[in-house]
Design an enzyme around this catalytic site. Structure first.
Site, PDB file in Angstrom:
ATOM      1  N   ASP A  17      -5.208   3.466  -9.203  1.00 45.22           N
ATOM      2  CA  ASP A  17      -3.830   3.672  -8.759  1.00 45.22           C
ATOM      3  C   ASP A  17      -3.419   5.154  -8.772  1.00 45.22           C
ATOM      4  O   ASP A  17      -3.985   5.960  -9.499  1.00 45.22           O
ATOM      5  CB  ASP A  17      -2.884   2.871  -9.683  1.00 45.22           C
ATOM      6  CG  ASP A  17      -1.548   2.618  -9.017  1.00 45.22           C
ATOM      7  OD1 ASP A  17      -1.435   2.779  -7.789  1.00 45.22           O
ATOM      8  OD2 ASP A  17      -0.601   2.264  -9.742  1.00 45.22           O
ATOM      9  N   ASN A  65      -1.856  -5.592  -0.348  1.00 48.70           N
ATOM     10  CA  ASN A  65      -1.844  -4.285   0.326  1.00 48.70           C
ATOM     11  C   ASN A  65      -1.616  -4.382   1.838  1.00 48.70           C
ATOM     12  O   ASN A  65      -1.277  -3.390   2.487  1.00 48.70           O
ATOM     13  CB  ASN A  65      -3.144  -3.500   0.061  1.00 48.70           C
ATOM     14  CG  ASN A  65      -3.231  -2.921  -1.339  1.00 48.70           C
ATOM     15  OD1 ASN A  65      -4.319  -2.743  -1.885  1.00 48.70           O
ATOM     16  ND2 ASN A  65      -2.090  -2.626  -1.964  1.00 48.70           N
TER      17      ASN A  65
HETATM   18  C1  FPP Z   1      -3.629   2.616  -5.052  1.00 52.02           C
HETATM   19  O1  FPP Z   1      -2.924   3.821  -4.929  1.00 52.02           O
HETATM   20  C2  FPP Z   1      -4.882   2.693  -4.328  1.00 52.02           C
HETATM   21  C3  FPP Z   1      -5.245   1.879  -3.304  1.00 52.02           C
HETATM   22  C4  FPP Z   1      -4.390   0.802  -2.800  1.00 52.02           C
HETATM   23  C5  FPP Z   1      -6.515   2.080  -2.607  1.00 52.02           C
HETATM   24  C6  FPP Z   1      -7.720   2.381  -3.437  1.00 52.02           C
HETATM   25  C7  FPP Z   1      -8.733   2.868  -2.520  1.00 52.02           C
HETATM   26  C8  FPP Z   1      -9.504   3.915  -2.713  1.00 52.02           C
HETATM   27  C9  FPP Z   1      -9.542   4.693  -3.957  1.00 52.02           C
HETATM   28  C10 FPP Z   1     -10.358   4.328  -1.560  1.00 52.02           C
HETATM   29  C11 FPP Z   1     -11.796   4.394  -1.851  1.00 52.02           C
HETATM   30  C12 FPP Z   1     -12.421   3.130  -2.185  1.00 52.02           C
HETATM   31  C13 FPP Z   1     -13.744   2.923  -2.066  1.00 52.02           C
HETATM   32  C14 FPP Z   1     -14.344   1.662  -2.513  1.00 52.02           C
HETATM   33  C15 FPP Z   1     -14.640   3.911  -1.474  1.00 52.02           C
HETATM   34  P1  FPP Z   1      -1.459   3.814  -4.320  1.00 52.02           P
HETATM   35  O2  FPP Z   1      -1.559   4.135  -2.871  1.00 52.02           O
HETATM   36  O3  FPP Z   1      -0.796   2.512  -4.630  1.00 52.02           O
HETATM   37  O4  FPP Z   1      -0.810   4.988  -5.108  1.00 52.02           O
HETATM   38  P2  FPP Z   1       0.726   5.123  -5.517  1.00 52.02           P
HETATM   39  O5  FPP Z   1       0.968   4.075  -6.576  1.00 52.02           O
HETATM   40  O6  FPP Z   1       0.801   6.489  -6.056  1.00 52.02           O
HETATM   41  O7  FPP Z   1       1.527   4.913  -4.277  1.00 52.02           O
END
Ligand code: FPP
Length: 241
Positions: A17, A65
């Site tokens: 996250d 998501n």
């Molecule tokens: C949450 O951060 C993250 C995600 C929903 C996506 C996770 C994906 C990756 C790290 C990409 C790479 C993955 C692989 C397997 C190569 P958020 O967007 O919810 O962050 P925020 O809470 O700050 O908005």
């Protein structure tokens, strides 16, 4: 406790996250944060393998998501798919076996091809196990397992009285993956967010304020050191003489 005496958790799960916040704090687009998050994922895999962790579960895309703006969903899909293709060689070089947890419905064909391809290409590897969670939701996983168990019961293949926790475990997306020992959540939020609900029944939680894109081996060491300070009782008692 010295580094050599540390107990290494067998299964470490991560809610990756904070990508969006990492980017916004730097005046960048959220998708830039996901790109950096991908690099952190690669770092994490190397650091986990170097420490002898047997299983890692990564929450890359949840069933919730899909409600994000379409361009962000598309960017995430593209990023995960291209990472799977680009990293496959390194996974094989390091003997990593990949499993995928999630629902097929809703995923675009190229993503399904990349996931199925990586699972098949690493099936004979015997090193660290990566359980990649894409289009994954903990509740839906339990619903899917329940449906399968119910179908078998109706067909007379399974006695209802015999259903126990191990029956549910055997019907999860990846039954081979053991319970989570340590769950790491960067970004500071104190919630489970529908991740591995069954598998985290007795997991130790480690929440850190830093965002996923800044994750390093030092964070992993701090999480393992904290895990070693916990007293795991699994609902029982630790009796003191
Ligand atoms: C949450 O951060 C993250 C995600 C929903 C996506 C996770 C994906 C990756 C790290 C990409 C790479 C993955 C692989 C397997 C190569 P958020 O967007 O919810 O962050 P925020 O809470 O700050 O908005």
């Amino acid at each position: 406790m010295s580094e050599t005496e540390m107990v290494i958790p067998r299964h470490v799960a991560v809610i990756m996250d904070g990508n969006g916040r990492w980017a916004l704090e730097r005046g960048l687009k959220r998708t830039e944060g996901h790109r950096e998050g991908r690099k952190a994922t690669q770092r994490f895999m190397r650091e986990a393998d170097a420490r002898g962790i047997g299983y890692v579960s990564l929450y890359a895309f949840s069933t919730e998501n899909w409600s994000r703006p379409e361009p962000e969903v598309e960017a995430l899909m593209g990023l995960i798919e291209s990472a799977l293709v680009a990293e496959l060689e390194e996974l094989c070089r390091n003997d990593v076996r990949m499993y995928w947890s999630g629902r097929r419905e809703g995923l675009p064909a190229p993503m399904l091809r990349a996931l199925d391809g990586a699972v098949a290409a690493t099936a004979d590897n015997r090193g660290m196990v990566l359980n990649l969670c894409v289009n994954y939701g903990g509740q839906i996983e339990i619903v899917d397992a329940t449906k399968e168990i119910a179908r078998k019961a109706v067909a007379g293949e399974l006695d209802v009285e015999e259903i126990g926790p191990e029956t549910v475990q055997q019907h999860l997306y990846v039954p081979e993956v053991p319970p989570v020992d340590l769950l790491i959540r960067p970004g500071g939020d104190l919630r489970i967010s529908n991740f591995l609900l069954w598998q985290t029944a007795y997991a130790e939680f480690y929440v850190m304020p830093d965002y996923w894109p800044s994750f390093t081996g030092e964070h992993l060491d701090a999480a393992i050191a904290d895990y070693n300070r916990r007293q795991r009782r699994f609902g029982g008692l630790v009796l003191v003489e």
